[in-house]
Design a protein around this motif. Structure first.
Motif, PDB file in Angstrom:
ATOM      1  N   ALA A  42       0.849  -1.195   0.000  1.00 18.94           N
ATOM      2  CA  ALA A  42       0.000   0.000   0.000  1.00 18.94           C
ATOM      3  C   ALA A  42       0.885   1.245   0.000  1.00 18.94           C
ATOM      4  CB  ALA A  42      -0.923  -0.003   1.210  1.00 18.94           C
ATOM      5  N   GLU A  43       0.550   2.229  -0.849  1.00 12.78           N
ATOM      6  CA  GLU A  43       1.248   3.503  -0.897  1.00 12.78           C
ATOM      7  C   GLU A  43       0.283   4.599  -0.456  1.00 12.78           C
ATOM      8  OE1 GLU A  43       2.995   4.213  -4.671  1.00 12.78           O
ATOM      9  OE2 GLU A  43       4.371   2.489  -4.551  1.00 12.78           O
ATOM     10  N   LEU A  44       0.607   5.216   0.667  1.00  6.42           N
ATOM     11  CA  LEU A  44      -0.238   6.267   1.239  1.00  6.42           C
ATOM     12  C   LEU A  44       0.381   7.611   0.884  1.00  6.42           C
ATOM     13  CD1 LEU A  44      -0.629   3.601   3.008  1.00  6.42           C
ATOM     14  CD2 LEU A  44      -1.513   5.110   4.760  1.00  6.42           C
ATOM     15  N   LEU A 107       4.026   7.354   2.485  1.00  9.34           N
ATOM     16  CA  LEU A 107       4.396   6.148   3.240  1.00  9.34           C
ATOM     17  C   LEU A 107       4.160   4.904   2.384  1.00  9.34           C
ATOM     18  CD1 LEU A 107       5.124   4.852   6.075  1.00  9.34           C
ATOM     19  CD2 LEU A 107       2.651   4.715   6.444  1.00  9.34           C
ATOM     20  N   LYS A 108       5.065   3.921   2.505  1.00  6.69           N
ATOM     21  CA  LYS A 108       4.911   2.640   1.825  1.00  6.69           C
ATOM     22  C   LYS A 108       4.832   1.538   2.876  1.00  6.69           C
ATOM     23  CE  LYS A 108       8.408   0.846  -0.401  1.00  6.69           C
ATOM     24  NZ  LYS A 108       9.445   0.598  -1.453  1.00  6.69           N
ATOM     25  N   LEU A 109       3.781   0.707   2.772  1.00  5.30           N
ATOM     26  CA  LEU A 109       3.566  -0.381   3.729  1.00  5.30           C
ATOM     27  C   LEU A 109       3.455  -1.684   2.947  1.00  5.30           C
ATOM     28  CD1 LEU A 109       3.100  -0.969   6.772  1.00  5.30           C
ATOM     29  CD2 LEU A 109       0.652  -0.772   6.328  1.00  5.30           C
ATOM     30  N   THR A 110       4.401  -2.589   3.172  1.00  6.17           N
ATOM     31  CA  THR A 110       4.447  -3.844   2.415  1.00  6.17           C
ATOM     32  C   THR A 110       3.694  -4.956   3.146  1.00  6.17           C
ATOM     33  OG1 THR A 110       6.528  -4.525   3.465  1.00  6.17           O
ATOM     34  CG2 THR A 110       6.685  -3.225   1.450  1.00  6.17           C
ATOM     35  N   ASN A 139      -7.692   6.907   5.182  1.00  3.35           N
ATOM     36  CA  ASN A 139      -8.350   5.654   5.600  1.00  3.35           C
ATOM     37  C   ASN A 139      -7.944   4.531   4.652  1.00  3.35           C
ATOM     38  OD1 ASN A 139      -9.835   6.779   7.777  1.00  3.35           O
ATOM     39  ND2 ASN A 139     -11.312   7.625   6.315  1.00  3.35           N
ATOM     40  N   LEU A 140      -7.399   3.474   5.233  1.00  2.00           N
ATOM     41  CA  LEU A 140      -6.951   2.314   4.454  1.00  2.00           C
ATOM     42  C   LEU A 140      -7.781   1.092   4.832  1.00  2.00           C
ATOM     43  CD1 LEU A 140      -4.942   0.801   2.576  1.00  2.00           C
ATOM     44  CD2 LEU A 140      -3.521   0.419   4.619  1.00  2.00           C
ATOM     45  N   THR A 141      -8.253   0.387   3.806  1.00  2.00           N
ATOM     46  CA  THR A 141      -8.962  -0.889   4.006  1.00  2.00           C
ATOM     47  C   THR A 141      -8.194  -1.982   3.295  1.00  2.00           C
ATOM     48  OG1 THR A 141     -11.127   0.201   4.123  1.00  2.00           O
ATOM     49  CG2 THR A 141     -11.107  -2.157   3.623  1.00  2.00           C
ATOM     50  N   VAL A 142      -7.825  -3.010   4.025  1.00  2.46           N
ATOM     51  CA  VAL A 142      -7.148  -4.165   3.450  1.00  2.46           C
ATOM     52  C   VAL A 142      -8.213  -5.148   2.983  1.00  2.46           C
ATOM     53  CG1 VAL A 142      -5.528  -6.059   3.851  1.00  2.46           C
ATOM     54  CG2 VAL A 142      -5.147  -3.828   4.933  1.00  2.46           C
TER      55      VAL A 142
END
Length: 326
Positions: A42-44, A107-110, A139-142
């Motif tokens: 995810a790239e925020l 931000l990058k979240l792997t 807001n992030l939804t996986v």
């Protein structure tokens, strides 16, 4: 004269506004929620503008769904030219541009997981630009496919009754929708089936024998689907009463048969038992003939006793009779 005095005041106000507008920190983030499939990166996106280059501080933090911003947990810091990851996401979190210069603080979240669903805070501080909070929320939804749902049933499964079938998956984002289907034929009347795609409940009313069979529940969202099955058996209460009566009759016949068998066997055993019988010539010595009185019997016993006790007297009488004849 009054007009001349008012002009310097207006000029000072305009100059102050221009100066203040140059000292404000502006943070920009997407207005739409972000969604990323589980296991992906995810790239925020977060951008900022400021007029000061020294004392720059960037902080990313995370707050779980339903909790206030004050309950957020830090993910990473950038200050004095160094990056400091922290918290449970430290190994998977990094900056898209390091150092975050040129107004980019993304931000990058792997390898995102279901626990990564929530709100992410991008905050920029750059003294002396303190005139705005420099905060942006994302807001992030996986996205997670539903796992295999659990099927259950409740209610009265007899003809004319009502039953409820339920289906629920413990995982799935966005929240899955549920659809029930009846397998095989005949298919129950659609009027007797009411289902709720959100709760996963299927209500069956006015049950009939055709309502019996296997029902399948399919839980699905944009990431995939999963299903479970349950078998419903509808019974006829009138047939149950007939069956109960028939069983009672059969048990009664069985008990009567056992009783008759035991009685016949008892009769046979009784006939096999020998009885004492006496022939016509087998007379007891002490038996009393018919018509003979008890007194006569007593006299006979008395005479017999005298004869047994006085053998010598009989001998003497015989001898005396012989001597007299000589």
């Amino acid at each position: 004269m009054a007009r001349l005095q008012a002009r310097p005041f207006v000029c000072r106000a305009l100059l102050g506004f221009v100066c203040l507008s140059g000292l404000a920190v502006e943070v920009t983030v997407p207005s739409e929620p972000l969604s990323t499939p589980m296991g992906k990166t995810a790239e925020l996106s977060c951008t900022y503008s400021t007029s000061v280059r020294d004392s720059f501080v960037l902080e990313w933090s995370f707050v779980q769904p339903g909790k206030p911003v004050s309950a957020s947990h830090p993910i990473l810091y950038f200050t004095n030219g160094h990056l400091y990851p922290t918290g449970s996401k430290a190994e998977r979190a990094s900056l898209l541009r390091n150092p975050p210069t040129g107004g980019v603080a993304s931000l990058k979240l792997t390898d995102v997981r279901p626990s990564d669903t929530g709100t992410y805070l991008c905050q920029v501080n750059n003294p002396p630009d303190f005139y705005t909070n420099g905060l942006g929320l994302i807001n992030l939804t996986v996205l997670v496919p539903p796992n295999r749902p659990l099927c259950s049933q409740s209610g009265t499964t007899s003809v004319g009754g009502s039953a409820a079938l339920r289906c629920s998956s413990s995982e799935g984002a966005p929240k899955p929708v549920y659809n029930w289907v009846h397998l095989g034929s005949p298919t129950p009347s659609p009027d007797s089936m009411v289902q709720d795609e959100v709760s996963g409940q299927l209500i069956l009313t006015n049950l009939s024998l055709t309502s019996s069979g296997t029902y399948r529940c399919v839980a699905s969202n944009q990431m995939g689907s999963a299903s479970c099955e349950i078998t419903l058996s509808v019974t006829d209460s009138s047939e149950g009463r007939v069956a109960g009566t028939l069983i009672g009759v059969l048990l009664g016949v069985l008990l009567l048969s056992v009783a008759a068998f035991c009685l016949i066997r008892f009769q046979k055993e009784r006939k096999k038992t020998p009885k004492e019988t006496y022939g016509g010539s087998d007379l007891r010595e002490d038996a009393t003939a018919p018509g003979v009185s008890e007194q006569t019997s007593m006299r006979a016993d008395y005479s017999k006793g005298l004869l047994e006790r006085s053998p010598s007297a009989s001998t003497l009488t015989a001898k005396s009779k012989l001597s007299m004849v000589v």
